[in-house]
Design an enzyme around this catalytic site. Structure first.
Site, PDB file in Angstrom:
ATOM      1  N   HIS A  22       2.593  -3.164   3.988  1.00 58.87           N
ATOM      2  CA  HIS A  22       2.077  -2.363   5.105  1.00 58.87           C
ATOM      3  C   HIS A  22       3.169  -1.460   5.679  1.00 58.87           C
ATOM      4  CE1 HIS A  22      -0.587  -1.612   8.604  1.00 58.87           C
ATOM      5  NE2 HIS A  22       0.566  -1.520   9.259  1.00 58.87           N
ATOM      6  N   GLU A  23       4.304  -2.044   5.999  1.00 56.92           N
ATOM      7  CA  GLU A  23       5.385  -1.265   6.603  1.00 56.92           C
ATOM      8  C   GLU A  23       5.991  -0.274   5.608  1.00 56.92           C
ATOM      9  OE1 GLU A  23       5.629  -1.281   9.674  1.00 56.92           O
ATOM     10  OE2 GLU A  23       4.438  -3.090  10.030  1.00 56.92           O
ATOM     11  N   HIS A  26       4.125   2.940   5.807  1.00 60.79           N
ATOM     12  CA  HIS A  26       4.616   3.788   6.897  1.00 60.79           C
ATOM     13  C   HIS A  26       5.937   4.453   6.510  1.00 60.79           C
ATOM     14  CE1 HIS A  26       1.541   2.539   9.640  1.00 60.79           C
ATOM     15  NE2 HIS A  26       1.973   1.292   9.762  1.00 60.79           N
TER      16      HIS A  26
END
Length: 455
Positions: A22-23, A26
C-alpha cells in the site's frame, strides 16, 4: 504457545506485505510525479530501525506500533521547505497529481490481489468439488430437497467447478434475491433443479457462516474405522496399533465410522481409552491415551494415526482448476472486481442496518483466519492475502477524512469549487474521520473479544 506464535507469524506476514504494498504505491506515484519523499515507514511511533539511502536520502524505517504505515512527503504545511525544493513539495502539485499519489495506495492493494489470483489461476489450484453432504435437518437445504452426494453444476444459471465457487455465487445471489436455483446431478446421473430459499442469510444480518445457516454441507464420504498409517513415537504406536486395524468399539461404545473414532479421541485429551480392535480376524483389546494438543485455544486429543482411504478415488472428490496465462489474468481481474464490489455492497448494507455490525472483524479474528489459512496450505494463505488486500483497498477508498478516500473527496471538492478546501473544514473533517475510525475499531475489538468468549 507454539500455536499462538504460528498464528501471530502468519498474521504479521500478511500485515507486513499489505502495508508495504500500500505505502509503496504512494511512494512510487510520488516519485513518478516528482514529489520528494522524506520517509517511508512501516508502523507508527518511534522507529525501531531506520536507514537513509537513495537519490533523495529518503529515510526507510520500521515503527514500534506495527498496525499500518505511512509515506511522509515534502510539504510546506508541515515545515519549512528550501527554495530549491519548492517545486517538489506535495502541496504545490496540481490537484490531479495529488489525487494520483493518494489513489495509488489502494490501487496497489487491488493490483496485489490481481497478481496473486493470476498466479494461482495460472498455476492451478486443487479444490473440493461442489458435492453436497447430508443437509442439516429443518434447514432451507433440506426443504429444497437437496440430498447427500449431489453435485452442484450451476447456481442461478452460472456454472461452478468448485465448492468455493459455489459458495461465492450463493453469497452474491443471496444479496440480491430470496431464492436461488441449484442445478444438481445425483450419484445416479439424474439432473434436477432445486430451489433454495436464501432469505434467512439476509434476515439474520449475514451473521455467521451463510452456508451453515442454509444447511449446505460439504460431502464427507463415510470412511470405515480402519487405520491406514500410524506415526512413529505417537500415542497410537505406543498402544501397538497397526495399519489395517479396524476399531470396533471405544470404551464399550460401538464404532460405525472413522468420524466416530475422531470424535472420541478429540474429546479425550490425556484420558486412557480402551479400544476393541479387529486384526487379521482376531479381536484384541488395547489402551491408548490421546496426547493433549492446543487447537485455537481449546485442548483436544490426538493419537497420531490416519484413516485408510477405503479405496476412494481422490479424483471423485477434488478438481484442479487452472487457466492459460491470458485467461488467468482475465479471471484474476474479474475475481478482484467481484470481491471489491461485494465488499462495498456489504458496507452499504451495514450502514443501512441490513448487515449486522457484528460482522466487523478486528486484528484478533484476522490473525486467527491467517493462521487457519496458513495451516491449510500456501494456496489458501495466498487467497486470504488477496482477500484482505481487496478489503484494505476498498476501506481506504471510502470517503472518510483521514483515509485516502477522504483526501480524494477534498481534492474533488477543490476541482469543483476551483480552490482548495479551507483549513477549518479539513480540521473538522479530520475530527469526524478520527471519531468514525475509533468507533469502527471499538466495534472490531468488541467483536473479537466476544468471539473469543462465545466461540
Amino acid at each position: 504457545m507454539s500455536n499462538f506464535l504460528y498464528y501471530l507469524a502468519a498474521f504479521a506476514v500478511v500485515l507486513g506485505v499489505l502495508v508495504v504494498v500500500h505505502e509503496f504505491g504512494h511512494y512510487l506515484a510520488a516519485r513518478w510525479v516528482g514529489v520528494k519523499v522524506l520517509r517511508f515507514s512501516v508502523g507508527f511511533g518511534r522507529p525501531l530501525w531506520a536507514k537513509r539511502f537513495g537519490k533523495d536520502d529518503t529515510e526507510w524505517a520500521i515503527g514500534a506500533f506495527p498496525l499500518g504505515g505511512y509515506v511522509k512527503m515534502l510539504d510546506e504545511r508541515e515545515g519549512e521547505v528550501p527554495a530549491s525544493d519548492l517545486a517538489r513539495s506535495f502541496n504545490r502539485q496540481p490537484v490531479q497529481r495529488r489525487m494520483a499519489i493518494v489513489a495509488a495506495g489502494p490501487l496497489a492493494n487491488f493490483l496485489l490481489a490481481i497478481v496473486v489470483y493470476w498466479g494461482l489461476f495460472w498455476h492451478g489450484t486443487e479444490e473440493f468439488k461442489p458435492i453436497l453432504g447430508v443437509p442439516v435437518a429443518a434447514s432451507p437445504a433440506a426443504a429444497a430437497g437437496l440430498e447427500n452426494g449431489e453435485l452442484v453444476l450451476k447456481v442461478a444459471g452460472e456454472a461452478v467447478q468448485t465448492w468455493q465457487e459455489m459458495r461465492w455465487v450463493v453469497l452474491q445471489r443471496a444479496a440480491e434475491r430470496d431464492e436461488v436455483d441449484l442445478e444438481v446431478v445425483n450419484p445416479h446421473h439424474e439432473i434436477a433443479i432445486r430451489r433454495l430459499d436464501v432469505s434467512s442469510v439476509r434476515l439474520a444480518g449475514w451473521e455467521g457462516d451463510a452456508l451453515d445457516r442454509l444447511g449446505l454441507a460439504l460431502f464427507r464420504p463415510r470412511l470405515p474405522p480402519i487405520l491406514g498409517k500410524v506415526n512413529a513415537n505417537s500415542a497410537a504406536a505406543a498402544a501397538d496399533l497397526q495399519p489395517g486395524d479396524e476399531i470396533l468399539a471405544i470404551d464399550d461404545q460401538p464404532i460405525g465410522s472413522w468420524a466416530d473414532v475422531v470424535h472420541s479421541v478429540r474429546q479425550s485429551p490425556g484420558k486412557a481409552l480402551v479400544l476393541d480392535v479387529l486384526r487379521g480376524g482376531e479381536r484384541i483389546l488395547t489402551t491408548v491415551t490421546p496426547m493433549a494438543v492446543d487447537e485455537r485455544g481449546r485442548e483436544i486429543g490426538r493419537i497420531g494415526a490416519a484413516v485408510s482411504d477405503g479405496g476412494l478415488s481422490r479424483a471423485e472428490l477434488v478438481v484442479t482448476v487452472s487457466y492459460g496465462p491470458f485467461s488467468a489474468l482475465g479471471k484474476a481481474v474479474a475475481e478482484t472486481w467481484d470481491k471489491s464490489t461485494f465488499t462495498l455492497l456489504m458496507i452499504g448494507k451495514m450502514i443501512t442496518g441490513e448487515v449486522s455490525w457484528r460482522n466487523i472483524s478486528g486484528p484478533v479474528t484476522i490473525a486467527d483466519y491467517a493462521g487457519q489459512s496458513a495451516r491449510l496450505g500456501i494456496d489458501y494463505y495466498l487467497k486470504f492475502l488477496a482477500l484482505v488486500s481487496i478489503s484494505l483497498g476498498v476501506l481506504n477508498l471510502l470517503p472518510i477524512p483521514i483515509l485516502d478516500g477522504g483526501h480524494l473527496l477534498y481534492y474533488l471538492a477543490e476541482i469543483i469549487k476551483r480552490g482548495p478546501v479551507s483549513e477549518k473544514a479539513m480540521e473538522i473533517g479530520q475530527q469526524i474521520g478520527l471519531a468514525l475510525l475509533l468507533m469502527l475499531m471499538a466495534f472490531a475489538f468488541y467483536n473479537d473479544i466476544n468471539r473469543l468468549f462465545s466461540g
